[in-house]
Scaffold this motif. Structure first.
Motif, PDB file in Angstrom:
ATOM      1  N   THR A  45       0.843  -1.200   0.000  1.00 21.56           N
ATOM      2  CA  THR A  45       0.000   0.000   0.000  1.00 21.56           C
ATOM      3  C   THR A  45       0.873   1.244   0.000  1.00 21.56           C
ATOM      4  OG1 THR A  45      -1.811  -1.133   1.157  1.00 21.56           O
ATOM      5  CG2 THR A  45      -1.773   1.271   1.271  1.00 21.56           C
ATOM      6  N   LEU A  46       1.909   1.261   0.833  1.00 15.53           N
ATOM      7  CA  LEU A  46       2.859   2.380   0.838  1.00 15.53           C
ATOM      8  C   LEU A  46       3.556   2.502  -0.512  1.00 15.53           C
ATOM      9  CD1 LEU A  46       4.687   2.232   4.301  1.00 15.53           C
ATOM     10  CD2 LEU A  46       3.281   4.102   3.429  1.00 15.53           C
ATOM     11  N   ALA A  47       3.976   1.359  -1.067  1.00 18.77           N
ATOM     12  CA  ALA A  47       4.657   1.380  -2.363  1.00 18.77           C
ATOM     13  C   ALA A  47       3.747   1.949  -3.440  1.00 18.77           C
ATOM     14  CB  ALA A  47       5.109  -0.030  -2.729  1.00 18.77           C
ATOM     15  N   GLY A  48       2.474   1.581  -3.415  1.00 20.42           N
ATOM     16  CA  GLY A  48       1.538   2.099  -4.399  1.00 20.42           C
ATOM     17  C   GLY A  48       1.313   3.597  -4.263  1.00 20.42           C
ATOM     18  N   MET A  49       1.211   4.090  -3.031  1.00 21.39           N
ATOM     19  CA  MET A  49       1.032   5.531  -2.832  1.00 21.39           C
ATOM     20  C   MET A  49       2.260   6.298  -3.303  1.00 21.39           C
ATOM     21  SD  MET A  49      -1.234   5.897   0.669  1.00 21.39           S
ATOM     22  CE  MET A  49      -0.216   4.910   1.761  1.00 21.39           C
ATOM     23  N   GLY A  50       3.448   5.757  -3.010  1.00 24.89           N
ATOM     24  CA  GLY A  50       4.664   6.388  -3.499  1.00 24.89           C
ATOM     25  C   GLY A  50       4.743   6.380  -5.015  1.00 24.89           C
ATOM     26  N   ALA A  51       4.300   5.273  -5.626  1.00 25.75           N
ATOM     27  CA  ALA A  51       4.305   5.180  -7.085  1.00 25.75           C
ATOM     28  C   ALA A  51       3.345   6.195  -7.704  1.00 25.75           C
ATOM     29  CB  ALA A  51       3.923   3.770  -7.522  1.00 25.75           C
ATOM     30  N   GLY A  52       2.169   6.352  -7.104  1.00 22.56           N
ATOM     31  CA  GLY A  52       1.204   7.314  -7.624  1.00 22.56           C
ATOM     32  C   GLY A  52       1.744   8.723  -7.580  1.00 22.56           C
ATOM     33  N   PHE A  53       2.369   9.070  -6.479  1.00 19.89           N
ATOM     34  CA  PHE A  53       2.927  10.420  -6.340  1.00 19.89           C
ATOM     35  C   PHE A  53       4.087  10.623  -7.298  1.00 19.89           C
ATOM     36  CE2 PHE A  53       5.046  14.036  -4.709  1.00 19.89           C
ATOM     37  CZ  PHE A  53       4.162  14.725  -3.899  1.00 19.89           C
ATOM     38  N   GLY A  54       5.018   9.657  -7.320  1.00 24.26           N
ATOM     39  CA  GLY A  54       6.189   9.806  -8.166  1.00 24.26           C
ATOM     40  C   GLY A  54       5.855   9.855  -9.636  1.00 24.26           C
ATOM     41  N   ALA A  55       4.868   9.054 -10.065  1.00 20.39           N
ATOM     42  CA  ALA A  55       4.514   8.996 -11.481  1.00 20.39           C
ATOM     43  C   ALA A  55       3.827  10.271 -11.950  1.00 20.39           C
ATOM     44  CB  ALA A  55       3.625   7.787 -11.752  1.00 20.39           C
ATOM     45  N   ILE A  56       2.884  10.773 -11.177  1.00 23.13           N
ATOM     46  CA  ILE A  56       2.086  11.904 -11.649  1.00 23.13           C
ATOM     47  C   ILE A  56       2.876  13.208 -11.636  1.00 23.13           C
ATOM     48  CG2 ILE A  56       1.077  12.643  -9.441  1.00 23.13           C
ATOM     49  CD1 ILE A  56      -0.779  12.284 -12.819  1.00 23.13           C
ATOM     50  N   LEU A  57       3.879  13.319 -10.746  1.00 26.76           N
ATOM     51  CA  LEU A  57       4.651  14.556 -10.672  1.00 26.76           C
ATOM     52  C   LEU A  57       6.036  14.436 -11.285  1.00 26.76           C
ATOM     53  CD1 LEU A  57       3.816  16.068  -7.164  1.00 26.76           C
ATOM     54  CD2 LEU A  57       2.866  16.640  -9.394  1.00 26.76           C
ATOM     55  N   GLY A  58       6.434  13.246 -11.710  1.00 24.02           N
ATOM     56  CA  GLY A  58       7.766  13.088 -12.262  1.00 24.02           C
ATOM     57  C   GLY A  58       8.848  13.241 -11.213  1.00 24.02           C
ATOM     58  N   ALA A  59       8.550  12.815  -9.983  1.00 21.26           N
ATOM     59  CA  ALA A  59       9.505  12.912  -8.882  1.00 21.26           C
ATOM     60  C   ALA A  59       9.582  11.552  -8.191  1.00 21.26           C
ATOM     61  CB  ALA A  59       9.072  14.000  -7.896  1.00 21.26           C
ATOM     62  N   PRO A  60      10.203  10.551  -8.833  1.00 17.92           N
ATOM     63  CA  PRO A  60      10.146   9.192  -8.287  1.00 17.92           C
ATOM     64  C   PRO A  60      10.864   9.013  -6.966  1.00 17.92           C
ATOM     65  CG  PRO A  60      11.670   9.306 -10.145  1.00 17.92           C
ATOM     66  CD  PRO A  60      10.946  10.618 -10.101  1.00 17.92           C
ATOM     67  N   ILE A  61      11.931   9.756  -6.739  1.00 15.85           N
ATOM     68  CA  ILE A  61      12.654   9.622  -5.468  1.00 15.85           C
ATOM     69  C   ILE A  61      11.885  10.320  -4.355  1.00 15.85           C
ATOM     70  CG2 ILE A  61      14.823  10.040  -4.265  1.00 15.85           C
ATOM     71  CD1 ILE A  61      16.216  10.053  -6.978  1.00 15.85           C
ATOM     72  N   GLY A  62      11.543  11.579  -4.580  1.00 14.92           N
ATOM     73  CA  GLY A  62      10.797  12.323  -3.567  1.00 14.92           C
ATOM     74  C   GLY A  62       9.424  11.744  -3.317  1.00 14.92           C
TER      75      GLY A  62
END
Length: 409
Positions: free
Chosen positions: A138-155
């Motif tokens: 679940t955490l990994a998915g939330m991080g993926a959603g944020f990183g993908a939509i903003l182009g900030a995969p690390i942050g």
């Protein structure tokens, strides 16, 4: 955790990231196309008022027929209580977020994609039969959603590892899976739509690093602390007004739409969530009065957006507030370099109100194409030190599982 189980977890995270990246790409392309079509037709600024009011009515109708899943605080609380995000939350979240982004809300797509990604992660744990991994995926998915939509995969990955907790990255087991999912989502969107889909703010690197730059970054971060407290006060006051009035949800969303539209008409830079507005600040001669009014108006617009039950994320709006604050500070103190002040303000303001220094710095760096790394990190850390004085995110809490929580039996 043995190697076989860990490899299975990483494989699930990669598949999860690709799925989230596909949805994020489709969402972004559709939302930007609809936004362009609408505002190409209704170009005059006064159209912001009826468009936002109409959007408020439509959002209220959707939430009335479905339900309101809650804002960021509710998502964090749900993670602590249940460790999962149901797929059903996408039913109101995606259309409401889509409409709000088109109609000028001061909340970004990262909130929508965090819910989508979290729900996909919860579903992945169940579908692939990874034992004891629901919270991790679940955490990994939330991080993926944020990183993908903003182009900030690390942050984006680090944000959802920092955000649920008051201090630190407590789900250490989720660090690598979250990075795998976030980069898989980011690369998927880049491969389909190209890097131009990501919102990059065009600023040049501030170099070479000097002691004066570090002092300036720290000074801007110190200024961000009381403004973060002011923002929290405004946000809470708007929430209390709505809660005491306690109107029907469609009235609440319509009033929020009216407020967003009026602010967008009176103060044009308060309209939309921030990603498309940052470049308008660079090199602009707006004057201190306009900057202060824009900062306060953006705070009020964000408060009405979220407390009015529109759905979206506040990380990028916080970055925009910080950039406006930094630019205003450089106007008051000419010795402060404007671009450096904006970058420091971006990282510091978000770190102050969310208590996430690592991800705040990394997101600011990613969204500005790697500009001025050391001062930005310093500003985020200084803001973080002052974050206990603000307390914007009240639902941050320590992890409940014991430290030896692991995948497998």
């Amino acid at each position: 955790m043995d190697q076989r189980r860990f490899s299975k977890l990483l494989g699930c995270a990669a598949v999860l990231g690709v799925a989230v990246g596909l949805v994020a790409t489709g969402f972004r392309i559709a939302w930007l196309a609809a936004k362009h079509a609408l505002w190409h037709t209704f170009e005059a600024t006064y159209w912001r008022i009826p468009v936002s009011v109409a959007a408020g009515v439509l959002i209220g109708a959707i939430l009335y027929k479905t339900y309101y899943p809650g804002a960021l605080a509710a998502l964090v609380r749900q993670f602590h209580d249940e460790g999962s995000v149901p797929l059903a939350e996408n039913v109101p979240t995606v259309p409401v977020g889509f409409i709000g982004l088109i109609a000028g809300q001061n909340a970004g797509p990262e909130g929508v994609m965090s819910v989508v990604g979290g729900s996909f992660g919860t579903q992945a744990a169940e579908t692939f039969g990874v034992p004891n991994a629901e919270k991790l995926l679940t955490l990994a998915g939330m991080g993926a959603g944020f990183g993908a939509i903003l182009g900030a995969p690390i942050g984006g990955a680090l944000l959802w590892l920092e955000l649920p907790h008051e201090r630190g990255l407590e789900y250490y087991e989720a660090i690598i899976p979250t990075f795998v999912a976030s980069f898989a989502g980011y690369l998927t969107e880049a491969a389909i739509g190209g890097f131009h889909l990501f919102p990059t703010w065009h600023v040049s690197a501030v170099a070479p690093i000097s002691g004066g730059q570090l002092v300036a970054a720290a000074a801007v971060a110190v200024v961000a602390i009381p403004f973060g407290a002011l923002y929290t006060t405004i946000f809470d006051a708007v929430g209390r007004l709505f809660n005491r009035w306690s109107p029907a949800i469609y009235v609440r969303t319509t009033v929020a739409g009216l407020a967003i539209g009026l602010l967008g008409y009176a103060l044009p830079l308060t309209y939309f969530y921030g990603g498309s507005k940052m470049n308008q600040l660079v090199g602009a001669d707006l004057g201190l009065g306009v900057l202060v009014a824009t900062l306060l108006g953006t705070m009020v617009a964000a408060a009405f957006t979220i407390n009015g039950n529109w759905i979206g994320g506040l990380i990028v709006p916080h970055m925009f507030m910080g950039a406006v604050l930094g630019l205003a500070a450089s106007t008051v103190v000419p010795a402060l370099p404007p671009i450096l002040s904006m970058l420091a303000g971006m990282a510091a303001f978000n770190a102050v109100v969310t208590g996430t220094p690592l991800s705040s710095a990394l997101i600011a760096i990613a969204l500005t194409d790697g500009a001025s790394i050391t001062p930005v990190f310093l500003a985020a850390l200084v803001g973080f030190v002052g974050s206990p004085l603000v307390g914007f995110l009240q639902t941050a809490a320590p992890r409940r599982e014991p430290p030896n929580f692991h995948v497998g039996d």
